[in-house]
Design a protein around this motif. Structure first.
Motif, PDB file in Angstrom:
ATOM      1  N   ASP A  55       0.801  -1.219   0.000  1.00 20.56           N
ATOM      2  CA  ASP A  55       0.000   0.000   0.000  1.00 20.56           C
ATOM      3  C   ASP A  55       0.841   1.280   0.000  1.00 20.56           C
ATOM      4  OD1 ASP A  55       0.961  -0.524   2.522  1.00 20.56           O
ATOM      5  OD2 ASP A  55      -0.836   0.154   3.561  1.00 20.56           O
ATOM      6  N   GLU A  56       2.136   1.162  -0.286  1.00 17.02           N
ATOM      7  CA  GLU A  56       2.977   2.348  -0.386  1.00 17.02           C
ATOM      8  C   GLU A  56       4.041   2.151  -1.464  1.00 17.02           C
ATOM      9  OE1 GLU A  56       6.239   2.262   3.002  1.00 17.02           O
ATOM     10  OE2 GLU A  56       4.261   1.870   3.862  1.00 17.02           O
ATOM     11  N   GLN A  57       4.525   3.260  -1.984  1.00 16.63           N
ATOM     12  CA  GLN A  57       5.550   3.190  -3.021  1.00 16.63           C
ATOM     13  C   GLN A  57       6.906   2.895  -2.404  1.00 16.63           C
ATOM     14  OE1 GLN A  57       5.516   6.799  -5.283  1.00 16.63           O
ATOM     15  NE2 GLN A  57       3.491   6.413  -6.134  1.00 16.63           N
ATOM     16  N   CYS A  58       7.713   2.124  -3.124  1.00 17.61           N
ATOM     17  CA  CYS A  58       9.060   1.825  -2.640  1.00 17.61           C
ATOM     18  C   CYS A  58       9.933   1.435  -3.818  1.00 17.61           C
ATOM     19  CB  CYS A  58       9.033   0.711  -1.589  1.00 17.61           C
ATOM     20  SG  CYS A  58       8.399  -0.861  -2.161  1.00 17.61           S
ATOM     21  N   VAL A  59      11.226   1.450  -3.579  1.00 15.28           N
ATOM     22  CA  VAL A  59      12.199   1.011  -4.562  1.00 15.28           C
ATOM     23  C   VAL A  59      12.838  -0.249  -4.016  1.00 15.28           C
ATOM     24  CG1 VAL A  59      14.357   1.558  -5.737  1.00 15.28           C
ATOM     25  CG2 VAL A  59      12.652   3.350  -5.364  1.00 15.28           C
ATOM     26  N   VAL A  60      12.916  -1.257  -4.853  1.00 16.99           N
ATOM     27  CA  VAL A  60      13.511  -2.522  -4.446  1.00 16.99           C
ATOM     28  C   VAL A  60      14.803  -2.700  -5.231  1.00 16.99           C
ATOM     29  CG1 VAL A  60      13.211  -5.024  -4.346  1.00 16.99           C
ATOM     30  CG2 VAL A  60      11.243  -3.511  -3.984  1.00 16.99           C
ATOM     31  N   SER A  61      15.866  -2.971  -4.534  1.00 15.85           N
ATOM     32  CA  SER A  61      17.133  -3.226  -5.214  1.00 15.85           C
ATOM     33  C   SER A  61      17.901  -4.281  -4.446  1.00 15.85           C
ATOM     34  CB  SER A  61      17.961  -1.940  -5.336  1.00 15.85           C
ATOM     35  OG  SER A  61      18.356  -1.500  -4.062  1.00 15.85           O
ATOM     36  N   LYS A  62      18.809  -4.917  -5.141  1.00 18.74           N
ATOM     37  CA  LYS A  62      19.654  -5.931  -4.526  1.00 18.74           C
ATOM     38  C   LYS A  62      21.067  -5.738  -5.049  1.00 18.74           C
ATOM     39  CE  LYS A  62      20.287 -10.904  -4.055  1.00 18.74           C
ATOM     40  NZ  LYS A  62      19.795 -12.223  -4.428  1.00 18.74           N
ATOM     41  N   TYR A  63      22.024  -5.649  -4.161  1.00 19.04           N
ATOM     42  CA  TYR A  63      23.415  -5.488  -4.575  1.00 19.04           C
ATOM     43  C   TYR A  63      23.951  -6.837  -5.027  1.00 19.04           C
ATOM     44  CZ  TYR A  63      28.205  -4.042  -4.781  1.00 19.04           C
ATOM     45  OH  TYR A  63      29.464  -3.758  -5.243  1.00 19.04           O
ATOM     46  N   VAL A  64      24.582  -6.863  -6.183  1.00 20.08           N
ATOM     47  CA  VAL A  64      25.169  -8.084  -6.723  1.00 20.08           C
ATOM     48  C   VAL A  64      26.638  -8.111  -6.306  1.00 20.08           C
ATOM     49  CG1 VAL A  64      25.697  -9.370  -8.832  1.00 20.08           C
ATOM     50  CG2 VAL A  64      23.574  -8.046  -8.669  1.00 20.08           C
ATOM     51  N   HIS A  65      26.994  -9.082  -5.478  1.00 20.70           N
ATOM     52  CA  HIS A  65      28.365  -9.147  -4.949  1.00 20.70           C
ATOM     53  C   HIS A  65      29.357  -9.782  -5.920  1.00 20.70           C
ATOM     54  CE1 HIS A  65      27.603  -7.551  -0.952  1.00 20.70           C
ATOM     55  NE2 HIS A  65      26.471  -8.208  -0.995  1.00 20.70           N
ATOM     56  N   ASN A  66      28.856 -10.509  -6.906  1.00 17.35           N
ATOM     57  CA  ASN A  66      29.752 -11.130  -7.881  1.00 17.35           C
ATOM     58  C   ASN A  66      29.324 -10.730  -9.299  1.00 17.35           C
ATOM     59  OD1 ASN A  66      27.366 -12.562  -7.881  1.00 17.35           O
ATOM     60  ND2 ASN A  66      28.340 -14.524  -8.229  1.00 17.35           N
ATOM     61  N   PRO A  67      29.419  -9.449  -9.627  1.00 22.83           N
ATOM     62  CA  PRO A  67      28.929  -8.987 -10.924  1.00 22.83           C
ATOM     63  C   PRO A  67      29.797  -9.495 -12.078  1.00 22.83           C
ATOM     64  CG  PRO A  67      30.168  -7.249  -9.866  1.00 22.83           C
ATOM     65  CD  PRO A  67      30.060  -8.373  -8.863  1.00 22.83           C
ATOM     66  N   GLU A  76      37.711   2.306 -12.194  1.00 22.30           N
ATOM     67  CA  GLU A  76      38.755   1.575 -11.470  1.00 22.30           C
ATOM     68  C   GLU A  76      38.294   0.142 -11.255  1.00 22.30           C
ATOM     69  OE1 GLU A  76      40.590   3.471  -8.140  1.00 22.30           O
ATOM     70  OE2 GLU A  76      40.418   5.449  -9.044  1.00 22.30           O
ATOM     71  N   GLU A  77      39.258  -0.766 -11.164  1.00 20.35           N
ATOM     72  CA  GLU A  77      38.946  -2.185 -11.052  1.00 20.35           C
ATOM     73  C   GLU A  77      38.118  -2.492  -9.816  1.00 20.35           C
ATOM     74  OE1 GLU A  77      42.310  -4.759 -11.496  1.00 20.35           O
ATOM     75  OE2 GLU A  77      42.751  -4.016 -13.498  1.00 20.35           O
ATOM     76  N   TYR A  78      37.198  -3.413  -9.995  1.00 22.75           N
ATOM     77  CA  TYR A  78      36.314  -3.861  -8.917  1.00 22.75           C
ATOM     78  C   TYR A  78      37.092  -4.740  -7.959  1.00 22.75           C
ATOM     79  CZ  TYR A  78      32.348  -6.172  -6.670  1.00 22.75           C
ATOM     80  OH  TYR A  78      31.447  -6.663  -5.760  1.00 22.75           O
ATOM     81  N   ASN A  79      36.980  -4.422  -6.694  1.00 28.51           N
ATOM     82  CA  ASN A  79      37.625  -5.198  -5.654  1.00 28.51           C
ATOM     83  C   ASN A  79      36.654  -5.257  -4.491  1.00 28.51           C
ATOM     84  OD1 ASN A  79      39.088  -6.074  -3.425  1.00 28.51           O
ATOM     85  ND2 ASN A  79      40.946  -4.993  -4.024  1.00 28.51           N
ATOM     86  N   LEU A  80      36.165  -6.432  -4.178  1.00 28.86           N
ATOM     87  CA  LEU A  80      35.151  -6.588  -3.139  1.00 28.86           C
ATOM     88  C   LEU A  80      35.615  -6.045  -1.795  1.00 28.86           C
ATOM     89  CD1 LEU A  80      32.303  -7.625  -2.735  1.00 28.86           C
ATOM     90  CD2 LEU A  80      33.248  -9.875  -2.205  1.00 28.86           C
ATOM     91  N   ALA A  81      36.928  -6.029  -1.553  1.00 27.42           N
ATOM     92  CA  ALA A  81      37.448  -5.567  -0.267  1.00 27.42           C
ATOM     93  C   ALA A  81      37.295  -4.057  -0.072  1.00 27.42           C
ATOM     94  CB  ALA A  81      38.920  -5.950  -0.129  1.00 27.42           C
ATOM     95  N   ASN A  82      37.294  -3.285  -1.165  1.00 23.56           N
ATOM     96  CA  ASN A  82      37.245  -1.828  -0.992  1.00 23.56           C
ATOM     97  C   ASN A  82      36.082  -1.162  -1.716  1.00 23.56           C
ATOM     98  OD1 ASN A  82      37.920  -1.758  -3.683  1.00 23.56           O
ATOM     99  ND2 ASN A  82      39.857  -0.703  -3.406  1.00 23.56           N
ATOM    100  N   ILE A  83      35.015  -1.890  -1.964  1.00 28.05           N
ATOM    101  CA  ILE A  83      33.929  -1.306  -2.750  1.00 28.05           C
ATOM    102  C   ILE A  83      33.286  -0.105  -2.078  1.00 28.05           C
ATOM    103  CG2 ILE A  83      33.366  -3.362  -4.080  1.00 28.05           C
ATOM    104  CD1 ILE A  83      31.027  -3.798  -2.124  1.00 28.05           C
ATOM    105  N   LYS A  84      33.220  -0.113  -0.760  1.00 27.48           N
ATOM    106  CA  LYS A  84      32.575   1.011  -0.083  1.00 27.48           C
ATOM    107  C   LYS A  84      33.469   2.236  -0.014  1.00 27.48           C
ATOM    108  CE  LYS A  84      29.353  -1.751   2.521  1.00 27.48           C
ATOM    109  NZ  LYS A  84      28.843  -2.157   3.802  1.00 27.48           N
ATOM    110  N   SER A  85      34.765   2.032  -0.072  1.00 23.34           N
ATOM    111  CA  SER A  85      35.667   3.171   0.050  1.00 23.34           C
ATOM    112  C   SER A  85      36.092   3.741  -1.305  1.00 23.34           C
ATOM    113  CB  SER A  85      36.910   2.762   0.848  1.00 23.34           C
ATOM    114  OG  SER A  85      37.630   1.758   0.157  1.00 23.34           O
ATOM    115  N   ASN A  86      35.786   3.044  -2.383  1.00 19.93           N
ATOM    116  CA  ASN A  86      36.229   3.506  -3.692  1.00 19.93           C
ATOM    117  C   ASN A  86      35.033   3.614  -4.639  1.00 19.93           C
ATOM    118  OD1 ASN A  86      37.380   4.028  -6.142  1.00 19.93           O
ATOM    119  ND2 ASN A  86      38.938   2.433  -6.004  1.00 19.93           N
TER     120      ASN A  86
END
Length: 133
Positions: free
Chosen positions: A4-16, A53-63
């Motif tokens: 009964d309300e609007q929302c956005v649904v998303s899912k982060y893909v950890h192994n793109p 820049e290259e994807y690196n799971l260890a630093n995704i939040k900082s880069n």
């Protein structure tokens, strides 16, 4: 999910799927000229936008340059490469959709199945708003 309300649904893909160790997204252009009856056009060309820049799971939040594919963000990266020739669709951090499809085909990706799924997503997205338009 609340129905009964609007929302956005998303899912982060950890192994793109990566190309040249870079995350990417695609931009497909769709024109809807009528919804009753449906008249939908999908432009055959579009864009693939790459992180700079290259994807690196260890630093995704900082880069953000490895994590995000937005042009407005990546053009500020020292590693961003502008595509200098419109006829060369697979250089730099923006490719043509046809260049991406050719590259994916060379990687062994079933591009016919991929495009069938993309068309299916387009239709489902439009059907989800049919009652509101």
């Amino acid at each position: 999910m609340p129905i009964d309300e609007q929302c956005v649904v998303s899912k982060y893909v950890h192994n793109p799927l990566l190309i040249n160790n870079l995350k990417f997204d695609i931009r497909v252009y769709v024109l809807v000229t009528s919804m009753d009856p449906w008249r939908i056009y999908v432009y055959q060309e579009g864009l693939a936008r790459f992180a700079s820049e290259e994807y690196n799971l260890a630093n995704i939040k900082s880069n953000k340059f490895a994590h995000l594919t937005n042009y407005s963000i990546n053009k500020k990266s020292e590693k961003f490469v502008q595509n200098s020739n419109a006829d060369s669709g697979d250089e730099g951090h923006k490719w043509s959709l046809s260049a991406l499809t050719k590259h994916l085909d060379q990687m062994g990706v079933d591009c016919d199945l991929l495009w069938t799924r993309i068309y299916d997503l387009i239709l489902k997205s439009l059907m989800s708003i049919d009652g509101h338009v």
